[in-house]
Design a protein around this motif. Sequence first.
Motif, PDB file in Angstrom:
ATOM      1  N   PRO A 266       0.818  -1.218   0.000  1.00 51.47           N
ATOM      2  CA  PRO A 266       0.000   0.000   0.000  1.00 51.47           C
ATOM      3  C   PRO A 266       0.846   1.260   0.000  1.00 51.47           C
ATOM      4  N   VAL A 267       0.282   2.328  -0.545  1.00 55.34           N
ATOM      5  CA  VAL A 267       0.927   3.639  -0.444  1.00 55.34           C
ATOM      6  C   VAL A 267       1.086   3.963   1.037  1.00 55.34           C
ATOM      7  N   PRO A 268       2.279   4.389   1.475  1.00 51.36           N
ATOM      8  CA  PRO A 268       2.486   4.615   2.913  1.00 51.36           C
ATOM      9  C   PRO A 268       1.525   5.665   3.472  1.00 51.36           C
ATOM     10  N   ASP A 269       1.101   5.432   4.697  1.00 48.91           N
ATOM     11  CA  ASP A 269       0.208   6.349   5.386  1.00 48.91           C
ATOM     12  C   ASP A 269       1.045   7.391   6.116  1.00 48.91           C
ATOM     13  N   LEU A 270       0.997   8.624   5.656  1.00 50.93           N
ATOM     14  CA  LEU A 270       1.786   9.700   6.239  1.00 50.93           C
ATOM     15  C   LEU A 270       0.955  10.604   7.136  1.00 50.93           C
ATOM     16  N   THR A 271      -0.187  10.118   7.540  1.00 49.47           N
ATOM     17  CA  THR A 271      -1.053  10.897   8.421  1.00 49.47           C
ATOM     18  C   THR A 271      -0.309  11.261   9.706  1.00 49.47           C
ATOM     19  N   GLY A 272      -0.422  12.503  10.113  1.00 49.74           N
ATOM     20  CA  GLY A 272       0.189  12.950  11.357  1.00 49.74           C
ATOM     21  C   GLY A 272       1.572  13.524  11.214  1.00 49.74           C
ATOM     22  N   LEU A 273       2.163  13.412  10.004  1.00 47.12           N
ATOM     23  CA  LEU A 273       3.505  13.988   9.796  1.00 47.12           C
ATOM     24  C   LEU A 273       3.344  15.468   9.464  1.00 47.12           C
ATOM     25  N   ASN A 274       3.008  16.230  10.461  1.00 46.31           N
ATOM     26  CA  ASN A 274       2.588  17.611  10.252  1.00 46.31           C
ATOM     27  C   ASN A 274       3.740  18.561   9.943  1.00 46.31           C
ATOM     28  N   GLU A 275       4.988  18.094  10.100  1.00 48.71           N
ATOM     29  CA  GLU A 275       6.144  18.920   9.751  1.00 48.71           C
ATOM     30  C   GLU A 275       6.592  18.682   8.319  1.00 48.71           C
ATOM     31  N   LEU A 276       5.940  17.752   7.622  1.00 50.38           N
ATOM     32  CA  LEU A 276       6.411  17.309   6.318  1.00 50.38           C
ATOM     33  C   LEU A 276       6.266  18.424   5.284  1.00 50.38           C
ATOM     34  N   ASN A 277       7.400  18.791   4.665  1.00 52.72           N
ATOM     35  CA  ASN A 277       7.421  19.791   3.590  1.00 52.72           C
ATOM     36  C   ASN A 277       7.527  19.158   2.216  1.00 52.72           C
TER      37      ASN A 277
END
Length: 940
Positions: A266-277
């Motif tokens: 699956p496409v990785p779940d990046l939920t919660g990575l709020n610093e991600l630019n």
Amino acid sequence: MLSYVGEDVIGVALQALKDAWQGKAVSSWKDGSDQCGGDWVGIICTNSRVTSIVLSSMELTGGLPGDIGQFTELVYLDLSYNQDLGGPLHYTIGNLLKLTTLNLVKCGFSGSIPSSIGNLGRLKLLSLNANGFTGPIPASFGKLKNLYWLDLSDNQLNGSLPVSDGINPGLDMLTQTKHFHFGDNHLSGNIPPTLFKSSMSLYHLYVFIYWNNSFTGSIPSTLGLVQSLETVRLDRNSLSGNVPSNINNLTNVSELYMSNNRLTGPVPDLTGLNELNYVDLSNNNFDESNIPSWFSTLQSLTTLNMKSTNLGGELPAELFSIPQLQNVDLRDNRINGTLNISSNPSPQLERVDLQNNLVSDFVQRRQYTFDLILVDNMICRESGATDKFCYLPTNVSTLHPIQLNNCTLTPCGPDLVMSPNCQCAYPFIGLFIFKAPSFSSLTNQTYDSLRELLMSYFHNATLPVDSMSLLEASRNLEDYLLFKLELFPSGEPVFNRTGISSIAFAFSNQSFPSNDDFNTYTFIPENYNFFPDSGTRGNNKASNTKLIIGSVVGGSVLVVLLVLVGMYVLRLKGRPEKFVPDSQPFALWDPTSESGGIPQLKGARSFTFEELRKCTDNFSATSQIGAGGYGNVYKGILPDGELIAIKRARKGSTQGGLEFKTELELLSRVHHKNVVGLVGFCFDQGEQMLVYEFIVNGTLKDSLSGRSGIRLDWMRRLKITLGAARGLQYLHDLADPPIIHRDIKTNNILLDQRLVAKVADFGLSKPLSGTNRTHVTTQVKGTMGYMDPEYYMTQQLTEKSDVYSFGVVMLELITARSPIEKGRYIVRQVKEVMDKNKELYNLYEVLDPIIGLNNQLKGLEMFVDLSLRCVEEMGNQRPTMREIVKEIENIMTFVGLNPDIEPSTSASHGGTSKDYSHPYSNDSLFAYSGGILPPKLIPK
């Protein structure tokens, strides 16, 4: 081991360094002088003990003798940016137990890294990057408990990453280290799961590999334990399997690169990575899935790159409202339905690229100013589609144009440069490289922010820098952000040796306080040849005289210049920033001429003669980069910084008019990464000019002949073959109408900065349409040696004629010989020496020696078999380009290459690239245009 070394021994050791090194810095070291009294540049003492040897950027040559181990009080050893200082690194360097900084960036050291470095328990910074080190990473590095910075990138290290096993130490023991930089080596194997642990304080992890061997296996789930991580670069490896589900534990990550691997699941779940630019997951084999929910929740996002990741479904309008969003690249997916751009899109949004998806409709709630690309979507495949988003934008660069100062144009004299503070001086120039910036686009604010950071640092560190310029921003093969940096001296027009060394030392020791936007960096300076005693610039009196003369001359013309600048500004004032196409660019076209009717275009940009005159410095000789029967070719730069190549026809040339129309009509409607891009045209003031994207590495012919300085090994040649084949297949199968190129040859295959092949020159091309869907009966034209014999005999041009020419190109790729050389034909030569019962088909005498060793030529026999099928006498016995592409992909898979990862130019230059006959010129020495080629013109 000695804990104290007497002054007499130190004197002998210093003399040994002086004897081992050459260069102007050490030539000033005078025998018998006080080595700790400031007489020896770069030698710094405390209580008569040598505690620092700092000779950054001093043009040292020679090696590092074993006597270096005598300096047991040494704290700093910085020999960075001395490219001719090399040889092996002596094991006695492990005696320097008080060393905190060992910096050998961009030197020429080779051989194995001494394991004795593991004895340096006080070491905080270890930078051995950009050398030629080979062998494995020493496991003893695991003993460096105080290490903050470990940079081993851009070497030739091999083997796996060492981890502890209960007996031997390993990198997993470096819990205090903030930076692991291992990119651009020959490392291989799995990334060990035990490398990572929750007690680590790691900030930056760089283990991408651009070209050679790469990491395999899965991404270990233990990576999710290192919650201090801010930047993760695992791109361009051969990693497979699922991305660990706990990847979203890395809540401090701002840059995440996992592109160009073989990741599945699956496409990785990046939920919660709020610093991600910055997110780049492109070119992986994820399971087919709908758009993930986190697309519209990551409010810090600036860049989203997920090209070719099997995404489907409709994009949420909220995605485009993320306040800092700049760039969205979702090409080659299954995105469908209606594209709904938010009524309040990000003000920073510059580009949304959805090429080759299934979007069927577009809802535009307000006028948008960013580039929207829907080429090869259902909405653009409808007959008569004319919306601007159905064409590639003419300027695909998102980088900022060159920054200029606001000084008057006072001449400064040879080698002197005008500083932003309007002083003529000799600048210290270098390349400033950021390895993982958090943005994809540059603005004035970006430049201002970086400039303020640097100047504040120079001031606080009391470095002799008066002002600085940032020029020529670009991105390199590894997606690093590059700036050319010019630093100008304070007080005097020239830096002294101490000033240059102190600036280089500050940069090489990571002293510059980068921020969230500009994190890890590298500085690579050019040699500084203007020291007061260098002899290059003369004495100070002469230089001051030049400055005075320059000032007088400048003052005498100041009024005239101000008037001219004022007139120019008035002309520009009120001019619209966006290009407005001329509604009738061919108003003066003569349809009764031999060139035929008015060109029928699909989206090409019309330039005025004045626009192209300005960007080529009035078509000056210095701008000319090629010439041929058609006319001259010039290099130009548009006001927005885009480089272009301009093919200018000779006035009155009928052949030029025909080719102008043919290329213009065909290239205005074809868009493919393996076909050279047409930027526009000029039909103004009696001129006929074609404007192309500028392809920096020239023709494939130049690289095979050695003229370009690019070394093409077997793997690169396979990639180039595949790229050219894909471009040709696009013309045959997907262009509407299909196009027969008619002049495929190595002079008409260009190589961009990544060595991606692009098919060029459509002056002789023919479209297939209406009743002519199988062939075109036409006068024979082409290039001898590449020409299809069946076409030559029957005058019936078919797609299989291009296949024949491509087969000759394939043989040229493995032999680096011209098709006709010394009266011998390459096809016949290969067949004569070929023996299928022997290794490599017994082709040793015709193979290009640069191509590699026997054990590096896996798949060569399959390649030769395919090329010989392409040059069969009868067209019906040749494969189609679609079949050729598939077989080349199979060969690449067989040798262990991913056909979908672009090639690299890393370490491919054997010399400086030069301009030769330009790729956009459709001429060659053997061009044939009907009739019989005289034997005297066949090359000897």
